[in-house]
Design an enzyme around this catalytic site. Structure first.
Site, PDB file in Angstrom:
ATOM      1  CG  LEU A  61     -14.745  21.464  -9.991  1.00  0.00           C
ATOM      2  CD1 LEU A  61     -15.967  22.375  -9.858  1.00  0.00           C
ATOM      3  CD2 LEU A  61     -14.810  20.697 -11.315  1.00  0.00           C
ATOM      4  CB  SER A 126     -27.612  30.316  -2.855  1.00  0.00           C
ATOM      5  OG  SER A 126     -28.336  30.480  -1.666  1.00  0.00           O
ATOM      6  CE1 TYR A 150     -22.905  28.543  -0.374  1.00  0.00           C
ATOM      7  CE2 TYR A 150     -24.920  29.746   0.131  1.00  0.00           C
ATOM      8  CZ  TYR A 150     -24.268  28.737  -0.545  1.00  0.00           C
ATOM      9  OH  TYR A 150     -24.975  27.935  -1.396  1.00  0.00           O
ATOM     10  CE  LYS A 154     -23.098  28.345  -4.418  1.00  0.00           C
ATOM     11  NZ  LYS A 154     -22.809  27.262  -5.370  1.00  0.00           N
ATOM     12  CG  ASN A 180     -34.514  27.515   2.758  1.00  0.00           C
ATOM     13  OD1 ASN A 180     -34.580  28.581   2.144  1.00  0.00           O
ATOM     14  ND2 ASN A 180     -33.968  27.429   3.939  1.00  0.00           N
TER      15      ASN A 180
END
Ligand code: WQD
Length: 338
Positions: A61, A126, A150, A154, A180
Site C-alpha cells: 500500500l 483492534s 501495535y 491502530k 479475538n
C-alpha cells in the site's frame, strides 16, 4: 450491476473470510495484498468456495504509483482495509515496521481514496486500542490507552479517520474493533496460517494438537478471573467477516464515522478454551502453567450492544464451533497454505 469493492489484505486471515462473505452478498472484489503473511493460493480457495474469483494485485500500500494505477482503473463503491501486521511482540522489537505497515500504509491508501473520490471505508482496528483504560465489558466510548506499539499503530489511524470526517463530512467510515478472532471457514479451505511459532492461543493449541508443538504454556494462573487464567472474547472469523458486510452496508445510508466493537460479548478463560478444544477435536492438549506474559490483561471482553442495535449484527457461532472449525482447518492443512 454489481458493486465493486477494494479489499486490502484480502489474502490474510480476516481479509479472506471477509472476501467470501462479500461474494455471498453479491459484491465484486479487487484485492491488494503484499503477501508478507499470506499466499496467492488463498485467493484461489476463495474462488473454490464462492465460485467467483477476486481480481488481485500483489502490491504494497505504500507503493503510491501502484495504488494510483489501481484506483484509476476501477470505480470502487468502497474499501475494506484489512491489511496490516499484527504481532504484539514483534511490534515492540520493530516499531518502525508497525508504524510503516499499519500507519503509513493507511495514510497512502486514504490519500489515494481522497484523490480518486472514494470516500467509503471499513477499517480493521483492534480492541487492543482500549488497553486498560476501563474494565470489561469495554464500550466504544471507553478512552483509548493502548499499552503496545501495535495498539498505538491502530489508534493513530483511528485518530486520522476522525479528523478526516471532521474536515469533510461526506466521508463514510466504519471503524471495527475486533476482539479475538479465531476459527476457520467451515469448508476447511481457509484459516489462520501464522509464520513460525504462533503467538496467539488458538493457533498454538492447534499446533499442539497436531503434534508440531509439545505442550501449551498457559501464561499466568493467578489472574483475578474465575479459574485464574486470562479471559478473552473469542469470536468466529465467519461472524467477524459478516460484521464487515453489515458495517459496509450501514455506510451506504449513513455518512460520518461510526465505531463498533466486534466480539461475542462473552469471555472465556484459557482453560475453558483448552477444554472446549479437547471436546471438539478429541485430542488431549498437554499444558503447563507459566509466568504471566508481559502486557497481558486479566479480563478483556466487549460490550456488543452498539453493533447489535445499529448494525443488527450479533455473533452467531459459539466456542464449540470455533474450536471445531479451527481443528478442521489445522488437520486438513497441517502446513497451512504451503
Ligand atoms: C489469549 C489468551 C494469553 C498464547 C492479541 C492482540 C489483539 C488481537 C488478538 C489483533 C491470553 C493466553 C496465549 C499462549 C496462553 N490481535 N495464551 N498461551 O493477547 O488477547 O490478543 O491477539 O488485533 O490485539 O493483543 O490474544 O491469543 O495471544 O492470548 O496462555 O501460548 O491466551 O495469555 O490470556 P490476546 P492471544
Amino acid at each position: 450491476m454489481r458493486q465493486l469493492l477494494l479489499v486490502t489484505g484480502g489474502a490474510g486471515y480476516i481479509g479472506s473470510h471477509t472476501c467470501v462473505e462479500l461474494h455471498r452478498n453479491d459484491y465484486d472484489l479487487v484485492v491488494i495484498d503484499n503477501f508478507s503473511n499470506s499466499k496467492p493460493a488463498v485467493l484461489e480457495r476463495i474462488g473454490r468456495i464462492t465460485g467467483r474469483h477476486p481480481t488481485w494485485y500483489e502490491a504494497d500500500l505504500r507503493d503510491r504509483a501502484a495504488l494510483d494505477r489501481i484506483f484509476s482503473q476501477y470505480r470502487f463503491a468502497g474499501v475494506l482495509h484489512c491489511a496490516g501486521v499484527k504481532s504484539i511482540a514483534e511490534a515492540e522489537r520493530d516499531p518502525l515496521k508497525y508504524y510503516q505497515n499499519n500507519f503509513e500504509a493507511s495514510m497512502c491508501l486514504i490519500e489515494a481514496m481522497a484523490h480518486h473520490n472514494v470516500r467509503r471505508l471499513v477499517f480493521s482496528s483492534s480492541a487492543t486500542v482500549y488497553g486498560e483504560s476501563a474494565r470489561a465489558p469495554y464500550r466504544e466510548e471507553a478512552p483509548l490507552a493502548p499499552n503496545t506499539v501495535y495498539g498505538r499503530s491502530k489508534m493513530m489511524v483511528e485518530e486520522v479517520l476522525h479528523d478526516l470526517v471532521h474536515a469533510d463530512p461526506s466521508w463514510q467510515i466504519a471503524i471495527l474493533r475486533y476482539f479475538n478472532p479465531v476459527g476457520a471457514h467451515p469448508s476447511g479451505l481457509l484459516g489462520e496460517d501464522p509464520n513460525g511459532i504462533p503467538n496467539n492461543l488458538m493457533p498454538y493449541i492447534c499446533q499442539v494438537a497436531i503434534g508440531k508443538l509439545n505442550e501449551l504454556a498457559i501464561f499466568g494462573h493467578d489472574y483475578p478471573t474465575p479459574d485464574g487464567t486470562g479471559v478473552r472474547d473469542y469470536l468466529h472469523t465467519v461472524d467477524l467477516a459478516q460484521g464487515h458486510v453489515r458495517a459496509l452496508q450501514h455506510l451506504f445510508s449513513n455518512p460520518g464515522l461510526a465505531t463498533f466493537n466486534l466480539g461475542t460479548g462473552r469471555g472465556y478463560s484459557v482453560l475453558e478454551v483448552v477444554r472446549a478444544f479437547e471436546s471438539a477435536s478429541g485430542c488431549k492438549i498437554p499444558y503447563r502453567f507459566a509466568p504471566r506474559r508481559p502486557g497481558d490483561i486479566a479480563n478483556y471482553f466487549a460490550d456488543v450492544t452498539r453493533a447489535a442495535e445499529v448494525l443488527g449484527w450479533r455473533a452467531q457461532r459459539g466456542l464449540a464451533e470455533m474450536c471445531a472449525d479451527s481443528w478442521r482447518w489445522q488437520s486438513l492443512n497441517p502446513d497451512g497454505y504451503r
